[in-house]
Scaffold this motif. Sequence first.
Motif, PDB file in Angstrom:
ATOM      1  N   ASP A   1      38.588  57.918  43.578  1.00  0.00           N
ATOM      2  CA  ASP A   1      39.851  57.184  43.562  1.00  0.00           C
ATOM      3  C   ASP A   1      40.244  56.927  42.113  1.00  0.00           C
ATOM      4  OD1 ASP A   1      42.028  55.608  43.940  1.00  0.00           O
ATOM      5  OD2 ASP A   1      40.977  53.937  44.894  1.00  0.00           O
ATOM      6  N   PRO A   2      41.119  57.763  41.551  1.00  0.00           N
ATOM      7  CA  PRO A   2      41.471  57.627  40.132  1.00  0.00           C
ATOM      8  C   PRO A   2      42.424  56.481  39.834  1.00  0.00           C
ATOM      9  CG  PRO A   2      42.681  59.442  41.127  1.00  0.00           C
ATOM     10  CD  PRO A   2      41.730  58.943  42.179  1.00  0.00           C
ATOM     11  N   ALA A   3      42.775  55.664  40.823  1.00  0.00           N
ATOM     12  CA  ALA A   3      43.661  54.528  40.577  1.00  0.00           C
ATOM     13  C   ALA A   3      43.056  53.637  39.494  1.00  0.00           C
ATOM     14  CB  ALA A   3      43.879  53.731  41.861  1.00  0.00           C
ATOM     15  N   ASN A   4      43.908  53.147  38.626  1.00  0.00           N
ATOM     16  CA  ASN A   4      43.437  52.349  37.496  1.00  0.00           C
ATOM     17  C   ASN A   4      43.288  50.884  37.917  1.00  0.00           C
ATOM     18  OD1 ASN A   4      42.796  51.435  34.946  1.00  0.00           O
ATOM     19  ND2 ASN A   4      44.908  51.342  34.236  1.00  0.00           N
ATOM     20  N   HIS A   5      42.049  50.413  38.001  1.00  0.00           N
ATOM     21  CA  HIS A   5      41.779  49.014  38.314  1.00  0.00           C
ATOM     22  C   HIS A   5      41.330  48.335  37.014  1.00  0.00           C
ATOM     23  CE1 HIS A   5      42.101  50.017  42.525  1.00  0.00           C
ATOM     24  NE2 HIS A   5      41.179  50.949  42.380  1.00  0.00           N
ATOM     25  N   ARG A   6      42.243  47.639  36.394  1.00  0.00           N
ATOM     26  CA  ARG A   6      41.959  47.044  35.090  1.00  0.00           C
ATOM     27  C   ARG A   6      41.056  45.817  35.219  1.00  0.00           C
ATOM     28  NH1 ARG A   6      47.452  45.609  32.400  1.00  0.00           N
ATOM     29  NH2 ARG A   6      47.785  44.779  34.502  1.00  0.00           N
ATOM     30  N   ASP A   7      40.086  45.720  34.308  1.00  0.00           N
ATOM     31  CA  ASP A   7      39.208  44.562  34.260  1.00  0.00           C
ATOM     32  C   ASP A   7      39.845  43.486  33.387  1.00  0.00           C
ATOM     33  OD1 ASP A   7      37.240  45.734  35.816  1.00  0.00           O
ATOM     34  OD2 ASP A   7      36.270  46.670  34.074  1.00  0.00           O
ATOM     35  N   ARG A   8      39.809  42.254  33.860  1.00  0.00           N
ATOM     36  CA  ARG A   8      40.276  41.141  33.043  1.00  0.00           C
ATOM     37  C   ARG A   8      39.196  40.754  32.034  1.00  0.00           C
ATOM     38  NH1 ARG A   8      41.816  39.720  38.363  1.00  0.00           N
ATOM     39  NH2 ARG A   8      44.048  39.405  38.658  1.00  0.00           N
ATOM     40  N   PRO A   9      39.575  40.133  30.925  1.00  0.00           N
ATOM     41  CA  PRO A   9      38.567  39.611  29.993  1.00  0.00           C
ATOM     42  C   PRO A   9      37.695  38.567  30.695  1.00  0.00           C
ATOM     43  CG  PRO A   9      40.741  39.633  28.964  1.00  0.00           C
ATOM     44  CD  PRO A   9      40.946  39.953  30.415  1.00  0.00           C
ATOM     45  N   ASP A  10      36.497  38.360  30.161  1.00  0.00           N
ATOM     46  CA  ASP A  10      35.540  37.440  30.784  1.00  0.00           C
ATOM     47  C   ASP A  10      36.140  36.068  31.050  1.00  0.00           C
ATOM     48  OD1 ASP A  10      33.913  39.572  30.338  1.00  0.00           O
ATOM     49  OD2 ASP A  10      32.365  38.487  29.240  1.00  0.00           O
ATOM     50  N   ASP A  11      36.893  35.538  30.090  1.00  0.00           N
ATOM     51  CA  ASP A  11      37.397  34.164  30.207  1.00  0.00           C
ATOM     52  C   ASP A  11      38.913  34.125  30.299  1.00  0.00           C
ATOM     53  OD1 ASP A  11      38.004  34.930  27.639  1.00  0.00           O
ATOM     54  OD2 ASP A  11      37.368  33.045  26.701  1.00  0.00           O
ATOM     55  N   TRP A  12      39.497  35.088  31.025  1.00  0.00           N
ATOM     56  CA  TRP A  12      40.951  35.148  31.103  1.00  0.00           C
ATOM     57  C   TRP A  12      41.548  33.858  31.651  1.00  0.00           C
ATOM     58  CZ3 TRP A  12      43.624  34.460  35.640  1.00  0.00           C
ATOM     59  CH2 TRP A  12      42.880  34.518  36.821  1.00  0.00           C
ATOM     60  N   PHE A  13      40.802  33.179  32.542  1.00  0.00           N
ATOM     61  CA  PHE A  13      41.354  31.970  33.132  1.00  0.00           C
ATOM     62  C   PHE A  13      41.332  30.798  32.152  1.00  0.00           C
ATOM     63  CE2 PHE A  13      37.284  33.168  34.996  1.00  0.00           C
ATOM     64  CZ  PHE A  13      36.443  32.108  34.711  1.00  0.00           C
ATOM     65  N   HIS A  14      40.518  30.897  31.084  1.00  0.00           N
ATOM     66  CA  HIS A  14      40.604  29.890  30.027  1.00  0.00           C
ATOM     67  C   HIS A  14      41.984  29.945  29.389  1.00  0.00           C
ATOM     68  CE1 HIS A  14      40.221  28.186  25.976  1.00  0.00           C
ATOM     69  NE2 HIS A  14      39.227  27.457  26.448  1.00  0.00           N
ATOM     70  N   ALA A  15      42.426  31.157  29.052  1.00  0.00           N
ATOM     71  CA  ALA A  15      43.753  31.314  28.454  1.00  0.00           C
ATOM     72  C   ALA A  15      44.844  30.889  29.430  1.00  0.00           C
ATOM     73  CB  ALA A  15      43.957  32.771  28.023  1.00  0.00           C
ATOM     74  N   ASP A  16      44.640  31.182  30.707  1.00  0.00           N
ATOM     75  CA  ASP A  16      45.631  30.829  31.723  1.00  0.00           C
ATOM     76  C   ASP A  16      45.774  29.316  31.838  1.00  0.00           C
ATOM     77  OD1 ASP A  16      47.315  31.752  34.147  1.00  0.00           O
ATOM     78  OD2 ASP A  16      45.916  30.326  35.065  1.00  0.00           O
ATOM     79  N   ILE A  17      44.647  28.611  31.923  1.00  0.00           N
ATOM     80  CA  ILE A  17      44.678  27.163  32.092  1.00  0.00           C
ATOM     81  C   ILE A  17      45.165  26.472  30.812  1.00  0.00           C
ATOM     82  CG2 ILE A  17      43.209  25.131  32.466  1.00  0.00           C
ATOM     83  CD1 ILE A  17      41.487  27.035  34.316  1.00  0.00           C
ATOM     84  N   ALA A  18      44.616  26.891  29.665  1.00  0.00           N
ATOM     85  CA  ALA A  18      45.036  26.285  28.399  1.00  0.00           C
ATOM     86  C   ALA A  18      46.504  26.576  28.118  1.00  0.00           C
ATOM     87  CB  ALA A  18      44.162  26.800  27.263  1.00  0.00           C
ATOM     88  N   GLY A  19      46.934  27.794  28.467  1.00  0.00           N
ATOM     89  CA  GLY A  19      48.318  28.194  28.204  1.00  0.00           C
ATOM     90  C   GLY A  19      49.337  27.458  29.028  1.00  0.00           C
ATOM     91  N   SER A  20      48.897  26.829  30.119  1.00  0.00           N
ATOM     92  CA  SER A  20      49.842  26.077  30.940  1.00  0.00           C
ATOM     93  C   SER A  20      50.358  24.835  30.221  1.00  0.00           C
ATOM     94  CB  SER A  20      49.185  25.658  32.263  1.00  0.00           C
ATOM     95  OG  SER A  20      48.232  24.610  32.060  1.00  0.00           O
ATOM     96  N   GLY A  21      49.583  24.335  29.255  1.00  0.00           N
ATOM     97  CA  GLY A  21      49.969  23.143  28.526  1.00  0.00           C
ATOM     98  C   GLY A  21      49.828  21.855  29.316  1.00  0.00           C
TER      99      GLY A  21
END
Length: 245
Positions: free
Chosen positions: A153-173
């Motif tokens: 299955d050559p579909a591209n399944h991108r891996d998120r960075p280890d702590d992507w949710f840190h940026a998500d939560i901090a970025g919410s302000g």
Amino acid sequence: MSQLFGEVAGSYDAARPGYPPEIVEAIRAYHGGVPARLVEVGAGTGRATELLVGLGAPMTCVEPDPRMAELLAARFPAVEVVVAAFEEWAAPPGGVPALACALAWHWLDPETRNRRAYDALAPGGTLAVFGHRYAYVDPAQATAIRAAFESVDPANHRDRPDDWFHADIAGSGLFADVRSVPFRRTVPLTTAAYQALVSTFSPQLKRPPELRERVLTAVGATVDGFGGTVVLDLRTTLVLARRPA
């Protein structure tokens, strides 16, 4: 998509690796003691619940899939289980002291998850989000296994960075004192155990049955080629944040 895993509810708990026990003490220390109540969002069959009950706080688990929730309730009869999506669940007046989410943050609505978590927490309450990143100790195994997936299955399944949710939560302000606590373990798996793990991943569950079998055959042959064992470099990140008082 939130009910995708109900199909494999019976095998999910056995196949998925658990969480580092140190997470409990990290949450307790950050919160400043045992929370008066803890709500876990997207609890599934309780893979993280079995860790979180160690906090010693009364627990409510919110799980949208009734098949997962049924197993969860059977495993943890002392835990209140609410069958609902986080987007439909209403926090009690005044909010809850602590809210946790393990490996389900990315399934929550990205436009509203931080605001809903903030609104669900009492002032000064603790948010604890954690999850795994599956990597491999041996770079040769990593390359070979990725090639096995892509050969079917050559579909591209991108891996998120280890702590992507840190940026998500901090970025919410919305939150204060946002911090990450990383954990890292090596986890050896036999061919069968690795195939069972792959069978619980969302990209695999989205594939039609015939393609799923081809994927399992390909990755199984690859692990067999390495002597029948794959060693995961299991990276677990805990992100802690606080609703300002």
